[in-house]
Design a protein around this motif. Structure first.
Motif, mmCIF file in Angstrom:
data_model
loop_
_atom_site.group_PDB
_atom_site.id
_atom_site.type_symbol
_atom_site.label_atom_id
_atom_site.label_comp_id
_atom_site.label_asym_id
_atom_site.label_seq_id
_atom_site.Cartn_x
_atom_site.Cartn_y
_atom_site.Cartn_z
ATOM 1 N N ILE A 1 0.842 -1.200 0.000
ATOM 2 C CA ILE A 1 0.000 0.000 0.000
ATOM 3 C C ILE A 1 0.877 1.250 0.000
ATOM 4 O O ILE A 1 0.604 2.221 -0.703
ATOM 5 C CB ILE A 1 -0.919 0.013 1.243
ATOM 6 C CG1 ILE A 1 -1.819 -1.226 1.277
ATOM 7 C CG2 ILE A 1 -1.758 1.278 1.289
ATOM 8 C CD1 ILE A 1 -2.838 -1.304 0.200
ATOM 9 N N ALA B 1 -3.832 1.817 -3.885
ATOM 10 C CA ALA B 1 -5.054 1.011 -3.862
ATOM 11 C C ALA B 1 -4.854 -0.410 -4.381
ATOM 12 O O ALA B 1 -5.545 -1.334 -3.927
ATOM 13 C CB ALA B 1 -6.143 1.700 -4.675
ATOM 14 N N ILE C 1 -4.442 6.280 -4.900
ATOM 15 C CA ILE C 1 -5.327 5.812 -3.828
ATOM 16 C C ILE C 1 -6.617 5.207 -4.374
ATOM 17 O O ILE C 1 -7.429 4.678 -3.617
ATOM 18 C CB ILE C 1 -5.655 6.954 -2.836
ATOM 19 C CG1 ILE C 1 -6.391 8.096 -3.517
ATOM 20 C CG2 ILE C 1 -4.396 7.446 -2.148
ATOM 21 C CD1 ILE C 1 -6.907 9.137 -2.530
ATOM 22 N N THR C 2 -6.816 5.274 -5.688
ATOM 23 C CA THR C 2 -7.915 4.553 -6.341
ATOM 24 C C THR C 2 -7.351 3.788 -7.534
ATOM 25 O O THR C 2 -6.275 4.107 -8.048
ATOM 26 C CB THR C 2 -9.022 5.507 -6.832
ATOM 27 O OG1 THR C 2 -8.457 6.459 -7.749
ATOM 28 C CG2 THR C 2 -9.664 6.238 -5.663
#
Length: 548
Positions: free
Chosen positions: A73, A78, A239-240
């Motif tokens: 991470i 993500a 983060i996505t």
């Protein structure tokens, strides 16, 4: 720089505590005779709900999970969360499979998945392939537990200039592990798992409450992570998820879910259960660990917000991303609590390493030693060989870390997850149908394994300079598609494996080639534990067929 004395003292005391428990385990629920694989290798097949829950949970959620998932991470964002959905998907997928496997194994005295395959398809060759696949996939997995301990030791400054000094703590830890596993068998990790899982739950729950408080809340943590990935040139982080990594994410999660309970150590924990109801309850309750894993993964973002810089090897300058979580605890928590966290990681290596070595030893004993070297081996001889083999397996795992680049073990484990998937048609589907011919299953295994190696060979990793075996994300462009998307190698190869098995089965059936028959009807084979057709007074073993 922080004085690590307190951390080392707390770590050492807790480590010695669980080691003592490992030796005491030989007298915990002690049988009259430990010289039997059912007792040494499966704990007497007598573990109830709580013991099994901690044992299987401690088996699946390892020290390497503790350090590697947040590190992924930290580096990729993500995409690293694939571990969370796959541990949620796996339990309903394997609910019926594991119940059936327990019933068959309980009735016929099977100790390994290869025992089942040997009798189900009347094929020692297919059983040998399953056994060898399980051993090869398990060995590097054990070595990875050492990497988790090594990351903690580096953070505490326990290093040396010479090869022996640098690895002495790991060698000592695994020598102790080998001693109490040899003496206590599966009872040792079962007892230690209580302490290990309790420590991990406490550490993670405290961390996800305390760290946001100290770092300005989860909003600030996610903002810091987004800023890092926005500045990164890598198109696959963030983060996505994005269009390039969504297919890889989905197939990796599903493929990993299918693989996890095919590993011999996972099956060993299940077969140690005393009845089917224990498995049913545990398959329903084990997702609690997935909640824990989701919280653990968030520590990767917390490390970004904390400004963690992974340690680098002074000699080579190579960065060790596995030190991210230990450094986070070292930076943000009091020394005594950091010591507890480090002990949780260290002890988290002992439980799965012990179960993995036992599972690999059982495979060698039952499906190689007894099948090919000594068919008339007694129960005591089987237990003795399995004990010795478990020692050899641990020595081999330590040797991988001491004499080889740790990255090599990581690469081997990556391959291991893909190759263990190639046993799915024989083990998982074999529990529901005998339609697939043993020749088809062997052909599928060969093609699936060969395709896996070819695909992995094509994958480079520019980050570490590897031209081959650089990851599990295969570019679809190599199959001629005009896209930048990638797909998980194991997902492709297990489908090809199954297709080949079906096609070859149709050909062999058309040619009326004899197939393996084990002499039981489908109903007899899967009779429930309470079914009157099961005679409790009959020895729960099945005569091995003489065919090859």
């Amino acid at each position: 720089m922080r004085d690590h004395v307190t951390e080392i003292v707390v770590f050492t005391l807790l480590f010695l505590l669980v080691s003592g428990m490992g030796f005491v385990a030989a007298r915990w629920r002690a049988p009259k005779n430990m010289e039997h694989l059912d007792e040494w290798g499966l704990g007497g097949r007598s573990f109830g709900g709580w013991i099994t829950w901690f044992l299987v949970g401690g088996d699946l959620y390892t020290a390497y999970t503790f350090v590697a998932v947040p590190a992924l991470i930290f580096g990729a964002g993500a995409a690293g969360f694939f571990a969370v959905p796959y541990t949620i998907v796996i339990y309903p997928l394997f609910f019926l499979i594991l119940i059936r496997l327990w019933s068959v194994s309980h009735r016929h005295g099977f100790v390994t998945p290869a025992d089942f395959v040997r009798t189900r398809f009347d094929s020692p060759t297919l059983a040998l392939l399953v056994a060898v696949t399980g051993i090869v996939a398990t060995m590097p997995y054990i070595a990875l537990q050492l990497i988790g301990i090594e990351a903690v030791l580096k953070t505490m400054g326990v290093t040396g200039d010479s090869l022996l000094a640098r690895h002495a703590p790991i060698i000592i830890a695994f020598a102790i592990l080998a001693a109490y596993t040899y003496q206590s068998g599966l009872r040792a990790p079962a007892l230690i798992a209580f302490v290990k899982d309790t420590l991990i739950y406490i550490v993670i729950l405290v961390a996800v409450i305390y760290l946001p408080y100290k770092l300005g809340g989860w909003g600030s943590i996610f903002d810091a992570a987004e800023a890092k990935f926005t500045a990164s040139p890598n198109p696959n982080d963030g983060i996505t998820l994005n269009a390039n990594n969504q297919l890889q994410y989905i197939t990796l999660a599903l493929g990993s879910a299918l693989a996890l309970f095919l590993y011999p150590h996972s099956i060993t924990g299940v077969l140690a259960s005393k009845n089917r109801n224990v498995i049913k309850r545990n398959m329903s309750a084990l997702p609690a660990y997935s909640f824990l894993l989701g919280l653990l993964a968030l520590l990767g973002y917390a490390a970004i917000a904390s400004g963690v810089k992974p340690l680098a090897d002074p000699a080579t300058g190579k960065v060790d991303s596995n030190t991210v979580v230990p450094l986070l605890f070292d930076m943000q928590f009091p020394a005594w609590f950091a010591g507890v966290a480090f002990a949780a990681i260290g002890i988290g290596a002992l439980v799965p390493a012990a179960i993995m070595s036992i599972a690999a030893a059982n495979l060698f004993t039952r499906n190689i030693y007894k099948e090919y070297l000594k068919r008339d081996a007694t129960h005591a001889q089987e237990a003795r060989v399995s004990k010795i083999t478990s020692l050899v397996v641990k020595v081999g795992a330590v040797a991988c870390i001491v004499f080889l680049d740790p990255q090599f073990s990581i690469d081997l484990q990556l391959i291991g997850g893909i190759i263990i998937l190639q046993t799915a048609p024989a083990v998982a589907l074999g529990l529901f149908t005998r339609w697939l011919h043993r020749g088809g299953l062997i052909a599928g295994w060969v093609v699936g394994m060969g395709l896996s190696m070819w695909m992995l060979w094509q994958i480079p990793n520019p980050a570490n300079g590897k031209a081959h075996f650089g990851g599990s994300a295969f570019p679809l462009s190599d199959f001629g598609f005009d896209t930048k998307r990638t797909i998980f190698v194991g997902f492709v190869t297990v489908i090809v494996n199954l297709l080949v098995a079906v096609i070859v089965t149709l050909i062999l059936r058309a040619a009326k080639t004899p197939e393996g028959v084990d002499g039981t009807t489908q109903d007899d084979y899967f009779a429930d534990e309470g079914d009157p057709r099961i005679d409790k007074d009959v020895v729960a073993t099945v005569d091995r067929p003489s065919s090859t």
